[in-house]
Design an enzyme around this catalytic site. Structure first.
Site, PDB file in Angstrom:
ATOM      1  N   TRP A  10      13.304  73.064  24.190  1.00  0.00           N
ATOM      2  CA  TRP A  10      13.723  75.263  23.497  1.00  0.00           C
ATOM      3  C   TRP A  10      15.211  75.472  23.305  1.00  0.00           C
ATOM      4  CZ3 TRP A  10       9.136  77.407  25.976  1.00  0.00           C
ATOM      5  CH2 TRP A  10       7.619  77.763  25.220  1.00  0.00           C
ATOM      6  N   HIS A  91      21.789  66.705  28.471  1.00  0.00           N
ATOM      7  CA  HIS A  91      21.690  66.445  27.260  1.00  0.00           C
ATOM      8  C   HIS A  91      22.992  67.043  26.321  1.00  0.00           C
ATOM      9  CE1 HIS A  91      21.106  68.576  23.112  1.00  0.00           C
ATOM     10  NE2 HIS A  91      19.646  68.351  23.178  1.00  0.00           N
ATOM     11  N   GLU A  93      24.454  69.154  24.755  1.00  0.00           N
ATOM     12  CA  GLU A  93      24.916  70.267  24.367  1.00  0.00           C
ATOM     13  C   GLU A  93      25.222  70.813  26.358  1.00  0.00           C
ATOM     14  OE1 GLU A  93      21.607  71.869  23.510  1.00  0.00           O
ATOM     15  OE2 GLU A  93      21.783  71.113  21.284  1.00  0.00           O
ATOM     16  N   GLU A 163      19.718  60.232  22.217  1.00  0.00           N
ATOM     17  CA  GLU A 163      20.369  61.543  20.965  1.00  0.00           C
ATOM     18  C   GLU A 163      21.481  61.274  20.662  1.00  0.00           C
ATOM     19  OE1 GLU A 163      17.312  64.393  21.250  1.00  0.00           O
ATOM     20  OE2 GLU A 163      18.663  65.499  22.619  1.00  0.00           O
ATOM     21  N   GLY A 169      20.175  69.060  15.439  1.00  0.00           N
ATOM     22  CA  GLY A 169      19.909  70.689  15.189  1.00  0.00           C
ATOM     23  C   GLY A 169      20.839  70.017  13.247  1.00  0.00           C
TER      24      GLY A 169
HETATM   25  P1  13P Z   1      16.523  69.288  17.347  1.00  0.00           P
HETATM   26  O1  13P Z   1      15.618  68.419  17.220  1.00  0.00           O
HETATM   27  O2  13P Z   1      16.582  70.443  16.849  1.00  0.00           O
HETATM   28  O3  13P Z   1      17.720  68.410  15.893  1.00  0.00           O
HETATM   29  O4  13P Z   1      17.050  68.751  18.356  1.00  0.00           O
HETATM   30  C1  13P Z   1      17.091  67.264  18.995  1.00  0.00           C
HETATM   31  C2  13P Z   1      17.480  67.968  20.622  1.00  0.00           C
HETATM   32  O5  13P Z   1      18.798  68.669  20.942  1.00  0.00           O
HETATM   33  C3  13P Z   1      16.394  67.759  20.797  1.00  0.00           C
HETATM   34  O6  13P Z   1      17.215  67.576  22.730  1.00  0.00           O
END
Ligand code: 13P
Length: 247
Positions: A10, A91, A93, A163, A169
């Protein structure tokens, strides 16, 4: 056989009340075809864990020290007190905005595993690295940087999420061929570090614009055991559609 594992992430979304509404809306729909879960903000952990019978609930980060002068951080004992069993680590981010390194992730994974919390360790290349054909070297370096020094038996229990940063995103998901190729590299690096048995047990997820209508294609790939899903995990109906897609 590796059991599929599908988690929503989330990120910084949902208040405690919104989390409760989601868990109440999804929990009864969860099947045993996969481990289904969501990684929720710290503030929603207690409520979500108490409300969930079938859905697994993860934290999105943890600090590697038990306590101390780390303003704004949360420790493993704090997660354990709430009966947290899963944690997302490293992650992109967190790497990008909070300067987290592979060495940090390794320390966090170690203390989590010692406490019986299963890490979902995230790796993946940036667009710049992808375009420079550096995907393989970046993934190998991240996997070894995050996992080396851990016990092989522990690594067999954890989850690695591949990822690609350029697919997060953006709505630009990786092709299933690219995702499979990278997930196979992740598994091969685990094989190099810990041997065949651990490599065959560790579960590898793909993440990056996974949706109800493309998840089956990813799940049909040999080295993809699941998905880590951002945007499409936020709505009850969308998450239910993802659950329905795993047969
Ligand atoms: P999205 O599915 O929004 O591209 O995000 C992927 C994500 O960063 C899951 O950790």
């Amino acid at each position: 056989m590796r059991k599929p594992i599908i988690f929503g992430n989330w990120k910084m979304n949902k208040t405690n009340a919104e989390a409760l509404e989601f868990v109440n809306g999804v929990d009864a729909h969860v099947t045993d075809k996969a481990d289904f879960g969501v990684a929720v903000p710290f503030t929603a952990l207690d409520t979500s864990i108490k409300a969930a019978n079938n859905l697994k609930i993860a934290a999105q980060n943890v600090h590697f020290e038990e306590n101390g002068a780390y303003t704004g951080e949360i420790s493993v004992p704090m997660l354990k007190e709430l009966n947290t069993e899963w944690v997302v680590l490293g992650h992109s981010e967190r790497r990008q905005y909070f300067n987290e390194t592979d060495a940090d992730v390794q320390k966090k994974a170690k203390v989590s595993l010692e406490a019986g919390i299963i890490p979902i360790v995230c790796v993946g290349e940036t667009l710049f690295e992808f375009e420079a054909d550096k995907t393989e070297s970046v993934i190998r370096k991240q996997v070894s940087g995050c996992l080396s020094g851990l016990d092989g038996e522990d690594v067999a229990k954890l989850v690695i999420a591949y990822e690609p940063v350029w697919a997060i995103g953006t709505g630009k998901s990786a092709t299933s061929e690219i995702a499979q190729n990278s997930c196979a590299i992740v598994r091969d690096e685990v094989r190099n570090l810990f041997g065949d048995d651990v490599a065959n047990k560790v579960r590898v997820q793909y993440g990056g614009s996974v949706k109800p209508d493309n998840i089956e294609e990813y799940m049909s790939q040999e080295d993809i055991d699941g998905a880590l899903i951002g945007g499409a995990s936020l709505e009850v109906e969308s998450f239910k559609a993802i659950i329905d897609a795993i047969k």
